[in-house]
Design an enzyme around this catalytic site. Structure first.
Site, mmCIF file in Angstrom:
data_model
loop_
_atom_site.group_PDB
_atom_site.id
_atom_site.type_symbol
_atom_site.label_atom_id
_atom_site.label_comp_id
_atom_site.label_asym_id
_atom_site.label_seq_id
_atom_site.Cartn_x
_atom_site.Cartn_y
_atom_site.Cartn_z
ATOM 1 N N GLU A 87 0.821 -1.214 0.000
ATOM 2 C CA GLU A 87 0.000 0.000 0.000
ATOM 3 C C GLU A 87 0.849 1.255 0.000
ATOM 4 O OE1 GLU A 87 -4.075 -1.626 2.174
ATOM 5 O OE2 GLU A 87 -2.672 -0.377 3.302
ATOM 6 N N HIS A 142 -10.226 0.644 0.304
ATOM 7 C CA HIS A 142 -10.530 -0.238 1.427
ATOM 8 C C HIS A 142 -12.008 -0.634 1.477
ATOM 9 C CE1 HIS A 142 -6.536 1.024 2.770
ATOM 10 N NE2 HIS A 142 -6.559 -0.021 3.564
#
Length: 240
Positions: free
Chosen positions: A138, A171
């Site tokens: 990420e 997310h």
């Protein structure tokens, strides 16, 4: 943007959607072998994230060879301080965002976190995904590549806002967009402050590890606190 960076983004996207094929195949194989099909998800997470991280690191191997904390940006000792301090900044930013969400009447608790804890409970080795593989990927994707590309054209706030928004939406929990965006801003700040991607990576890894351990160790107590806070929130809401 470099061709290598586009390749990394493609690898990341393929990894994210690979479970649509990988998990059913593992379930079929496990069923044939008499292994619990519930283990298919954690197994595939470890396999897919491991392969993706290896490919990404291979793509970045030239940059990694040239990497030296003392060549540019903040020196080694200050980078270590910022990395450690960054964990607490991220937790503080997350708590402020959570309080704002609570005032807005948004339900406390993350479904993503709950799902991750369930997976780790069923297969503890899956903590590698949430605490190491995931945060590294990420930070490379959302900070080094996306934020980095934007920061070459815009100022910090615009670049951090756009990249943090993408990070939050990735997310798949839009109701907690403030929390994820706050984390994104914090990690972008650490990256700009030190000019070393390893700093936000460390902070992200440490924060995720702390959250997972605390959630696992004090799961029942945390649920009681959340229910208690929700009752207070509903009580206050009755007057408003």
């Amino acid at each position: 943007m470099k061709r290598e960076y586009w390749m990394i983004i493609i690898v990341y996207l393929v990894m994210q959607f690979s479970s649509l094929i990988g998990v059913p195949l593992l379930m079929l194989g496990f069923k044939t072998l008499g292994i619990s099909t519930k283990l298919a998800v954690p197994y595939w997470l470890i396999i897919s994230f491991s392969i993706a991280l290896i490919i990404v690191l291979l793509i970045l191997r030239k940059e990694m060879k040239q990497f030296n904390l003392n060549q540019r940006g903040t020196g080694f000792s200050r980078s270590v301080i910022w990395a450690i301090f960054g964990v607490f900044i991220a937790l503080f930013a997350q708590s402020i965002a959570a309080n704002i969400e609570q005032l807005l009447g948004i339900e406390m608790g993350s479904e993503n976190t709950k799902d991750i804890i369930k997976i780790i409970d069923s297969f503890p080795l899956a903590i590698l995904v949430s605490s190491i593989f995931g945060p590294i990927l990420e930070e490379i994707i959302f900070r080094k590549i996306i934020f980095g590309a934007l920061y070459k054209r815009y100022n910090f706030f615009v670049s951090a806002f756009i990249s943090s928004l993408i990070f939050a939406l990735a997310h798949m929990e839009p109701k907690h967009i403030l929390i994820y965006s706050a984390m994104g801003f914090t990690f972008a700040f650490l990256y700009v402050k030190t000019k070393h991607i390893i700093v936000p990576i460390f902070a992200h890894v440490a924060m995720n590890t702390m959250v997972v351990i605390l959630q696992s160790a004090y799961k029942n107590d945390i649920e009681k606190l959340i229910h208690g806070a929700e009752k207070v929130q509903n009580f206050i809401g009755g007057f408003l």
